[in-house]
Write an enzyme that holds these catalytic residues in place. Structure first.
Site, PDB file in Angstrom:
ATOM      1  N   ASP A 186      59.158  37.052  53.189  1.00 20.87           N
ATOM      2  CA  ASP A 186      58.359  36.231  54.106  1.00 20.87           C
ATOM      3  C   ASP A 186      59.156  35.727  55.311  1.00 20.87           C
ATOM      4  OD1 ASP A 186      55.849  36.280  53.038  1.00 20.87           O
ATOM      5  OD2 ASP A 186      56.097  34.462  51.831  1.00 20.87           O
TER       6      ASP A 186
ATOM      7  N   LYS B  14      53.252  28.391  56.217  1.00 24.22           N
ATOM      8  CA  LYS B  14      52.707  29.733  56.491  1.00 24.22           C
ATOM      9  C   LYS B  14      51.493  29.950  55.605  1.00 24.22           C
ATOM     10  CE  LYS B  14      53.203  32.430  53.578  1.00 24.22           C
ATOM     11  NZ  LYS B  14      53.382  33.263  52.386  1.00 24.22           N
TER      12      LYS B  14
HETATM   13  O1  C5P Z   1      61.363  38.364  48.839  1.00 27.98           O
HETATM   14  P1  C5P Z   1      61.084  37.149  48.021  1.00 27.98           P
HETATM   15  O2  C5P Z   1      62.328  36.550  47.440  1.00 27.98           O
HETATM   16  O3  C5P Z   1      60.233  36.152  48.704  1.00 27.98           O
HETATM   17  O4  C5P Z   1      60.213  37.659  46.793  1.00 27.98           O
HETATM   18  C1  C5P Z   1      60.126  36.988  45.574  1.00 27.98           C
HETATM   19  C2  C5P Z   1      59.609  37.942  44.526  1.00 27.98           C
HETATM   20  O5  C5P Z   1      58.262  38.281  44.797  1.00 27.98           O
HETATM   21  C3  C5P Z   1      60.327  39.279  44.466  1.00 27.98           C
HETATM   22  O6  C5P Z   1      61.447  39.220  43.621  1.00 27.98           O
HETATM   23  C4  C5P Z   1      59.267  40.198  43.915  1.00 27.98           C
HETATM   24  O7  C5P Z   1      59.166  40.021  42.502  1.00 27.98           O
HETATM   25  C5  C5P Z   1      57.990  39.636  44.516  1.00 27.98           C
HETATM   26  N1  C5P Z   1      57.599  40.331  45.757  1.00 27.98           N
HETATM   27  C6  C5P Z   1      57.056  41.597  45.659  1.00 27.98           C
HETATM   28  N2  C5P Z   1      56.668  42.236  46.814  1.00 27.98           N
HETATM   29  C7  C5P Z   1      56.765  41.647  48.016  1.00 27.98           C
HETATM   30  C8  C5P Z   1      57.291  40.346  48.112  1.00 27.98           C
HETATM   31  C9  C5P Z   1      57.703  39.713  46.957  1.00 27.98           C
HETATM   32  O8  C5P Z   1      56.942  42.167  44.578  1.00 27.98           O
HETATM   33  N3  C5P Z   1      56.364  42.283  49.102  1.00 27.98           N
END
Ligand code: C5P
Length: 274
Positions: free
Chosen positions: A129, A12
């Protein structure tokens, strides 16, 4: 007999990534144009089984967790079934190209096709994602990643480079100074790839400066791509993978060769975003 069900988990790429705010729970509001790589990705194979298991092979298999920490495992659990999953890992991890999220989405596609059941839960439970990776087509992604709007844009010849350093996403968000940046304007209809690239050049990845502070080699990758006369260079996601767009077919081919020769230690892929 039910045979193995296979699914492809493409890389991606965030062509743009505007951070427009932050929610009370700490998650950031995003406005991002996402496309997927043609043929660059992981491969998933799912077999029926009465317990969940995960095996991994491939050039990037090292350090991939083989238990509940892996999003493939969690995807099977949330789908509400058991299965034996094999993951052929080609994408670098913590690389800003959604490797784990795309794997989880591919597992869900395979389970859906194996069982005839639709995915009946909010896929953002697996990570911000994952919804766009389930869509697996060009999209504008907003909210914290859960709002997906399909977009029709021209395909782009690109070179993807990861300097083989992992970048933890939370560290990059923490290092971001301004959390309330302008969103993207409306995405117009593009007559051709040139118009698309011109428009992209006016957009941003707001995570590029903080990611560079965490991993300065990102600046080197961007300058190597720019030095090969890319039409546009930018980082994807929270890094460290960067892309260069090369609209000229010959230049695309030559640049890939030159970059591989100059940086044999980097992960370099020439492909198209579709
Ligand atoms: O959702 P995911 O596990 O991919 O996100 C990893 C980290 O990235 C989250 O714990 C957060 O710290 C950060 N994040 C964020 N805002 C988003 C996506 C991710 O702050 N929209």
């Amino acid at each position: 007999m039910i045979s193995a069900t296979k699914a492809f988990a493409p890389a991606k790429i965030n062509l743009t990534l505007h951070v427009t705010g932050q929610r009370d729970d700490g998650y950031h509001l995003l406005d991002s144009l996402v496309m997927f790589a043609d043929r660059v990705g992981d491969r998933i194979c799912v077999n029926p089984s009465d317990e969940i298991s995960l095996t991994v092979s491939g050039p990037m298999a090292q350090c991939v967790p083989l238990d509940q920490r892996n999003l493939c495992w969690k995807a099977v659990e949330l789908f509400g079934t058991t299965a034996a999953v094999h993951l052929e890992k080609h994408l670098p991890s913590e690389a800003g190209i959604g490797g784990g999220s795309s794997d989880a989405a591919a597992v869900l596609r395979a389970l859906s096709s194996m069982t005839g059941r639709v995915v009946g839960f909010d896929t953002s439970l697996l990570g911000a994602d994952v919804p766009v990776c389930c869509h697996a087509n060009s999209a504008r992604m907003s909210g914290i990643g859960e709002v997906i709007e399909p977009v029709a844009v021209p395909s782009l010849p690109v070179i993807l480079i990861n300097p083989r350093v992992s970048v933890p996403t939370p560290r990059v968000f923490q290092a971001l100074d301004n959390k309330a940046n302008a969103p993207m304007p409306e995405i117009p209809h593009f007559e051709n790839a040139w118009g698309f690239v011109r428009w992209l050049s006016e957009q941003r990845n707001d995570l590029e400066p903080p990611a560079m502070a965490v991993q300065p080699v990102i600046a080197e990758v961007l300058s190597a791509l720019a030095g090969c006369n890319a039409d546009l260079v930018r980082m994807s996601g929270s890094g460290a993978t960067c892309f260069g767009i090369f609209l000229d077919r010959d230049l695309h081919e030559v640049a890939a060769k030159e970059l591989r020769a100059a940086h044999p230690e980097w992960w370099i892929q020439d492909t198209h975003l579709i």
